[in-house]
Motif scaffolding. Structure first.
Motif, mmCIF file in Angstrom:
data_model
loop_
_atom_site.group_PDB
_atom_site.id
_atom_site.type_symbol
_atom_site.label_atom_id
_atom_site.label_comp_id
_atom_site.label_asym_id
_atom_site.label_seq_id
_atom_site.Cartn_x
_atom_site.Cartn_y
_atom_site.Cartn_z
ATOM 1 N N ALA A 67 0.581 -1.136 -0.274
ATOM 2 C CA ALA A 67 0.401 0.024 -0.237
ATOM 3 C C ALA A 67 1.328 1.130 0.010
ATOM 4 C CB ALA A 67 -1.291 0.470 1.224
ATOM 5 N N LEU A 68 2.079 1.061 0.300
ATOM 6 C CA LEU A 68 2.743 2.620 0.464
ATOM 7 C C LEU A 68 4.023 2.099 -0.973
ATOM 8 C CD1 LEU A 68 3.336 2.481 4.668
ATOM 9 C CD2 LEU A 68 1.810 3.329 3.381
ATOM 10 N N GLN A 104 -2.331 8.655 5.772
ATOM 11 C CA GLN A 104 -3.216 9.554 4.632
ATOM 12 C C GLN A 104 -2.499 8.265 3.323
ATOM 13 O OE1 GLN A 104 -0.731 13.568 4.635
ATOM 14 N NE2 GLN A 104 -2.176 13.857 6.193
ATOM 15 N N ASP A 105 -1.791 7.399 3.046
ATOM 16 C CA ASP A 105 -1.936 6.822 1.663
ATOM 17 C C ASP A 105 -2.811 5.903 1.960
ATOM 18 O OD1 ASP A 105 -0.112 8.676 0.599
ATOM 19 O OD2 ASP A 105 1.724 7.440 0.605
ATOM 20 N N LEU A 106 -2.678 5.078 3.259
ATOM 21 C CA LEU A 106 -4.076 4.143 3.644
ATOM 22 C C LEU A 106 -5.526 4.830 3.408
ATOM 23 C CD1 LEU A 106 -1.460 2.342 6.787
ATOM 24 C CD2 LEU A 106 -2.323 1.879 4.447
ATOM 25 N N GLY A 107 -4.941 5.472 4.021
ATOM 26 C CA GLY A 107 -6.862 6.598 3.444
ATOM 27 C C GLY A 107 -7.064 5.753 5.205
ATOM 28 N N GLU A 108 -6.457 5.758 5.927
ATOM 29 C CA GLU A 108 -7.136 6.117 7.161
ATOM 30 C C GLU A 108 -6.940 7.408 7.849
ATOM 31 O OE1 GLU A 108 -8.171 3.838 9.022
ATOM 32 O OE2 GLU A 108 -7.065 2.422 7.627
ATOM 33 N N SER A 110 -7.627 12.121 6.434
ATOM 34 C CA SER A 110 -7.381 12.686 5.009
ATOM 35 C C SER A 110 -6.554 13.636 4.989
ATOM 36 C CB SER A 110 -8.212 14.026 5.539
ATOM 37 O OG SER A 110 -8.185 15.059 5.010
ATOM 38 N N SER A 111 -6.059 13.583 3.256
ATOM 39 C CA SER A 111 -4.761 14.190 3.143
ATOM 40 C C SER A 111 -4.355 15.621 3.064
ATOM 41 C CB SER A 111 -4.464 13.997 1.349
ATOM 42 O OG SER A 111 -5.294 14.820 0.673
ATOM 43 N N LEU A 112 -5.550 16.017 3.455
ATOM 44 C CA LEU A 112 -5.790 17.272 4.063
ATOM 45 C C LEU A 112 -5.723 17.615 5.502
ATOM 46 C CD1 LEU A 112 -8.742 18.755 2.519
ATOM 47 C CD2 LEU A 112 -7.276 18.743 1.528
ATOM 48 N N ARG A 113 -5.038 16.947 6.170
ATOM 49 C CA ARG A 113 -4.754 17.178 7.617
ATOM 50 C C ARG A 113 -3.364 17.554 7.620
ATOM 51 N NH1 ARG A 113 -7.515 14.538 11.594
ATOM 52 N NH2 ARG A 113 -6.010 15.870 13.218
ATOM 53 N N ARG A 114 -2.424 18.358 7.847
ATOM 54 C CA ARG A 114 -1.508 18.633 8.012
ATOM 55 C C ARG A 114 -1.032 18.775 10.034
ATOM 56 N NH1 ARG A 114 -0.865 16.989 3.921
ATOM 57 N NH2 ARG A 114 -1.662 18.906 1.799
ATOM 58 N N LEU A 126 -11.178 7.099 16.228
ATOM 59 C CA LEU A 126 -10.547 6.960 15.089
ATOM 60 C C LEU A 126 -8.714 6.428 15.511
ATOM 61 C CD1 LEU A 126 -9.831 7.232 11.905
ATOM 62 C CD2 LEU A 126 -9.513 10.150 12.167
ATOM 63 N N ALA A 127 -8.241 6.831 16.188
ATOM 64 C CA ALA A 127 -7.113 6.334 16.427
ATOM 65 C C ALA A 127 -7.580 4.414 17.235
ATOM 66 C CB ALA A 127 -6.297 6.397 17.972
ATOM 67 N N TYR A 128 -7.800 4.051 17.875
ATOM 68 C CA TYR A 128 -8.300 2.645 18.841
ATOM 69 C C TYR A 128 -8.550 2.361 17.259
ATOM 70 C CZ TYR A 128 -8.427 4.245 22.679
ATOM 71 O OH TYR A 128 -8.202 4.469 24.471
ATOM 72 N N ALA A 129 -9.491 2.391 16.171
ATOM 73 C CA ALA A 129 -9.937 1.794 15.520
ATOM 74 C C ALA A 129 -8.856 1.603 14.146
ATOM 75 C CB ALA A 129 -10.942 2.587 14.271
ATOM 76 N N VAL A 130 -7.899 2.641 13.735
ATOM 77 C CA VAL A 130 -6.473 2.733 13.192
ATOM 78 C C VAL A 130 -5.540 1.481 13.808
ATOM 79 C CG1 VAL A 130 -4.679 3.289 12.151
ATOM 80 C CG2 VAL A 130 -6.601 4.352 12.478
ATOM 81 N N VAL A 131 -5.822 1.507 15.348
ATOM 82 C CA VAL A 131 -5.095 0.402 16.090
ATOM 83 C C VAL A 131 -5.688 -1.347 15.938
ATOM 84 C CG1 VAL A 131 -3.913 -0.265 18.325
ATOM 85 C CG2 VAL A 131 -3.583 1.841 17.055
ATOM 86 N N ASN A 132 -6.915 -0.694 15.410
ATOM 87 C CA ASN A 132 -6.872 -2.846 16.054
ATOM 88 C C ASN A 132 -7.279 -3.085 14.002
ATOM 89 O OD1 ASN A 132 -7.189 -2.355 18.017
ATOM 90 N ND2 ASN A 132 -10.061 -1.900 17.988
#
Length: 143
Positions: A67-68, A104-108, A110-114, A126-132
């Motif tokens: 994916a990366l 961002q590349d994984l779509g987790e 937004s690419s607009l976040r800085r 959101l963080a818990y969902a990504v960790v899981n």
């Protein structure tokens, strides 16, 4: 009316809290390795702050490899760390630009976040969902 805690009571409580946070963080990886290095290892692993072996899930590493982009694989250190700051109880923050780009590349996220001030804040759900979704390659660090 209850007595106010003395300064020594407060310092004892703070010492106890630091000790407990240290115990929680014992499972956090001490030496984060680049994704490209982990992919080259027969048994991808590292060592935790507590001195134990930490094994990475090879299937998740292979998913990240697919994916990366290669440039990011050489920069991204794993696990990605989400940091807890008690002054912001509903969020965690990332402090690694490569981690932000990977998510961002994984779509987790937004690419607009800085990142601002070296941090990017992420809501806890959101963080818990990504960790899981990416076991072993994401960790939460208590501050």
């Amino acid at each position: 009316m209850p007595d106010r805690p003395s300064a020594s009571d407060e310092s004892t409580l703070l010492r106890w809290m630091r000790l407990e946070i240290g115990r929680i963080n014992d499972g956090v990886v001490a030496e984060r390795k680049r994704l490209s290095r982990l992919l080259a290892e027969e048994h991808p692993s590292s060592v935790t702050k507590g001195g134990n072996r930490y094994d990475f899930d090879r299937d998740v590493l292979l998913h990240l490899e697919q994916a990366l982009p290669g440039e990011l694989q050489r920069r991204l250190r794993l696990p990605i760390l989400f940091y807890f700051d008690s002054t912001v109880p509903d969020s965690f923050f990332l402090a690694d630009e490569a981690a932000v780009q990977a998510l961002q590349d994984l779509g987790e996220i937004s690419s607009l976040r800085r990142m601002q001030g070296g941090r990017l804040w992420i809501a806890k759900p959101l963080a818990y969902a990504v960790v899981n979704r990416y076991p072993t390659v994401m960790q939460i660090v208590m501050g």
